[in-house]
Design a protein around this motif. Structure first.
Motif, PDB file in Angstrom:
ATOM      1  N   ILE A  16      -4.136  76.560  57.904  1.00 53.46           N
ATOM      2  CA  ILE A  16      -5.486  76.044  58.158  1.00 53.46           C
ATOM      3  C   ILE A  16      -5.801  74.931  57.169  1.00 53.46           C
ATOM      4  O   ILE A  16      -6.351  73.892  57.532  1.00 53.46           O
ATOM      5  CB  ILE A  16      -6.523  77.186  58.075  1.00 53.46           C
ATOM      6  N   GLU A  17      -5.427  75.166  55.920  1.00 53.14           N
ATOM      7  CA  GLU A  17      -5.709  74.177  54.880  1.00 53.14           C
ATOM      8  C   GLU A  17      -5.129  72.808  55.235  1.00 53.14           C
ATOM      9  O   GLU A  17      -5.770  71.782  55.058  1.00 53.14           O
ATOM     10  CB  GLU A  17      -5.108  74.686  53.562  1.00 53.14           C
ATOM     11  N   LYS A  18      -3.896  72.807  55.783  1.00 56.18           N
ATOM     12  CA  LYS A  18      -3.252  71.538  56.129  1.00 56.18           C
ATOM     13  C   LYS A  18      -3.816  70.953  57.416  1.00 56.18           C
ATOM     14  O   LYS A  18      -3.870  69.749  57.604  1.00 56.18           O
ATOM     15  CB  LYS A  18      -1.742  71.747  56.271  1.00 56.18           C
ATOM     16  N   ALA A  19      -4.228  71.845  58.352  1.00 52.83           N
ATOM     17  CA  ALA A  19      -4.702  71.374  59.663  1.00 52.83           C
ATOM     18  C   ALA A  19      -6.141  70.862  59.610  1.00 52.83           C
ATOM     19  O   ALA A  19      -6.522  69.981  60.379  1.00 52.83           O
ATOM     20  CB  ALA A  19      -4.598  72.514  60.687  1.00 52.83           C
ATOM     21  N   LEU A  20      -6.929  71.427  58.704  1.00 49.75           N
ATOM     22  CA  LEU A  20      -8.372  71.206  58.709  1.00 49.75           C
ATOM     23  C   LEU A  20      -8.822  69.733  58.581  1.00 49.75           C
ATOM     24  O   LEU A  20      -9.730  69.320  59.304  1.00 49.75           O
ATOM     25  CB  LEU A  20      -9.021  72.061  57.605  1.00 49.75           C
ATOM     26  N   PRO A  21      -8.209  68.939  57.690  1.00 45.27           N
ATOM     27  CA  PRO A  21      -8.691  67.549  57.549  1.00 45.27           C
ATOM     28  C   PRO A  21      -8.667  66.751  58.859  1.00 45.27           C
ATOM     29  O   PRO A  21      -9.536  65.920  59.095  1.00 45.27           O
ATOM     30  CB  PRO A  21      -7.727  66.948  56.528  1.00 45.27           C
ATOM     31  N   PHE A  22      -7.697  67.012  59.737  1.00 46.68           N
ATOM     32  CA  PHE A  22      -7.676  66.323  61.031  1.00 46.68           C
ATOM     33  C   PHE A  22      -8.970  66.612  61.794  1.00 46.68           C
ATOM     34  O   PHE A  22      -9.591  65.721  62.380  1.00 46.68           O
ATOM     35  CB  PHE A  22      -6.465  66.757  61.861  1.00 46.68           C
ATOM     36  N   TYR A  23      -9.387  67.880  61.790  1.00 41.89           N
ATOM     37  CA  TYR A  23     -10.560  68.278  62.565  1.00 41.89           C
ATOM     38  C   TYR A  23     -11.869  67.823  61.913  1.00 41.89           C
ATOM     39  O   TYR A  23     -12.778  67.363  62.591  1.00 41.89           O
ATOM     40  CB  TYR A  23     -10.560  69.801  62.761  1.00 41.89           C
ATOM     41  N   THR A  24     -11.964  67.970  60.597  1.00 40.80           N
ATOM     42  CA  THR A  24     -13.233  67.648  59.933  1.00 40.80           C
ATOM     43  C   THR A  24     -13.359  66.162  59.601  1.00 40.80           C
ATOM     44  O   THR A  24     -14.423  65.578  59.763  1.00 40.80           O
ATOM     45  CB  THR A  24     -13.370  68.458  58.622  1.00 40.80           C
ATOM     46  N   GLU A  25     -12.257  65.548  59.174  1.00 42.81           N
ATOM     47  CA  GLU A  25     -12.355  64.155  58.721  1.00 42.81           C
ATOM     48  C   GLU A  25     -12.051  63.165  59.830  1.00 42.81           C
ATOM     49  O   GLU A  25     -12.768  62.192  60.021  1.00 42.81           O
ATOM     50  CB  GLU A  25     -11.421  63.926  57.532  1.00 42.81           C
ATOM     51  N   LEU A  27     -11.656  63.912  63.347  1.00 45.34           N
ATOM     52  CA  LEU A  27     -12.504  64.159  64.521  1.00 45.34           C
ATOM     53  C   LEU A  27     -13.981  64.332  64.144  1.00 45.34           C
ATOM     54  O   LEU A  27     -14.850  64.244  65.008  1.00 45.34           O
ATOM     55  CB  LEU A  27     -12.017  65.404  65.279  1.00 45.34           C
ATOM     56  N   GLY A  28     -14.242  64.602  62.879  1.00 44.94           N
ATOM     57  CA  GLY A  28     -15.626  64.725  62.425  1.00 44.94           C
ATOM     58  C   GLY A  28     -16.353  65.948  62.959  1.00 44.94           C
ATOM     59  O   GLY A  28     -17.569  65.923  63.128  1.00 44.94           O
ATOM     60  N   LEU A  29     -15.639  67.024  63.215  1.00 47.59           N
ATOM     61  CA  LEU A  29     -16.279  68.238  63.740  1.00 47.59           C
ATOM     62  C   LEU A  29     -16.873  69.069  62.598  1.00 47.59           C
ATOM     63  O   LEU A  29     -16.230  69.261  61.573  1.00 47.59           O
ATOM     64  CB  LEU A  29     -15.254  69.096  64.502  1.00 47.59           C
ATOM     65  N   PRO A  30     -18.079  69.595  62.796  1.00 45.23           N
ATOM     66  CA  PRO A  30     -18.662  70.462  61.773  1.00 45.23           C
ATOM     67  C   PRO A  30     -17.851  71.741  61.574  1.00 45.23           C
ATOM     68  O   PRO A  30     -17.477  72.407  62.548  1.00 45.23           O
ATOM     69  CB  PRO A  30     -20.052  70.802  62.337  1.00 45.23           C
ATOM     70  N   ALA A  49     -17.386  72.005  68.469  1.00 45.25           N
ATOM     71  CA  ALA A  49     -17.013  70.826  69.251  1.00 45.25           C
ATOM     72  C   ALA A  49     -17.971  70.754  70.438  1.00 45.25           C
ATOM     73  O   ALA A  49     -17.656  71.211  71.527  1.00 45.25           O
ATOM     74  CB  ALA A  49     -15.560  70.915  69.709  1.00 45.25           C
ATOM     75  N   GLY A  50     -19.149  70.224  70.187  1.00 45.66           N
ATOM     76  CA  GLY A  50     -20.176  70.208  71.236  1.00 45.66           C
ATOM     77  C   GLY A  50     -20.587  71.621  71.563  1.00 45.66           C
ATOM     78  O   GLY A  50     -20.897  72.402  70.671  1.00 45.66           O
ATOM     79  N   GLU A  51     -20.552  71.979  72.841  1.00 46.25           N
ATOM     80  CA  GLU A  51     -20.956  73.315  73.299  1.00 46.25           C
ATOM     81  C   GLU A  51     -19.936  74.380  72.894  1.00 46.25           C
ATOM     82  O   GLU A  51     -20.281  75.536  72.710  1.00 46.25           O
ATOM     83  CB  GLU A  51     -21.025  73.316  74.835  1.00 46.25           C
ATOM     84  N   ALA A  52     -18.695  73.968  72.834  1.00 48.46           N
ATOM     85  CA  ALA A  52     -17.619  74.927  72.578  1.00 48.46           C
ATOM     86  C   ALA A  52     -17.202  74.866  71.110  1.00 48.46           C
ATOM     87  O   ALA A  52     -17.663  74.025  70.348  1.00 48.46           O
ATOM     88  CB  ALA A  52     -16.426  74.625  73.481  1.00 48.46           C
TER      89      ALA A  52
END
Ligand code: ZN
Length: 141
Positions: A16-25, A27-30, A49-52
């Motif tokens: 998760i630690e390695k994957a997370l920056p792609f999603y938060t930084e 893609l900018g997902l909360p 990610a929006g509704e989901a």
């Protein structure tokens, strides 16, 4: 059978630690939080990610089903979770339609939700999770 929405998509990752920056930084997902689900031997991180939501699943031991998944198929989409009410009744309906369930009675998943998985052999190869969000925040069982 009434499906309210796609509640989340589960994604198997080695870290998760390695994957997370792609999603938060990128893609900018909360980021919603992280927790360990002992019964499944996984660490789980949720992103909005929006509704989901997206649910990152990291195995905590080689015996975890997610570890087996990554070993066989690599990282990637693991399951699709459908939001429902009255999960016990939904399971009963699915069984009436001849759908094989991995759990015939719902169990507590991440975030205290009640969950049950359908067997992918019954659904054209997709691992679907039924997910009922209750108001309970804590308290297992
Ligand atoms: Zn899930």
């Amino acid at each position: 059978m009434r499906v309210k929405k796609v509640d989340h998509i589960g994604i198997a990752v080695r870290s998760i630690e390695k994957a997370l920056p792609f999603y938060t930084e990128v893609l900018g997902l909360p980021f919603l939080g992280i927790e360990e689900v002992e019964s499944e031997q996984v660490k789980v991180a949720f992103l909005q990610a929006g509704e989901a939501k997206l649910e990152l699943l990291e195995p905590l031991s080689p015996e975890s089903a997610v570890a087996t998944f990554i070993e066989k198929r690599g990282e990637g989409i693991h399951h699709v979770a459908l939001g429902v009410e009255d999960i016990t009744e939904r399971i009963r309906e699915l069984k009436e339609h001849g759908i094989r369930m991995i759990q015939e009675t719902p169990k507590r998943g991440a975030g205290g939700a009640l969950v049950a998985f359908m067997h992918p052999k019954s659904t054209g190869g997709v691992l679907y999770e039924l997910c009922e969000r209750t108001n309970q925040t804590e308290g297992h069982q």
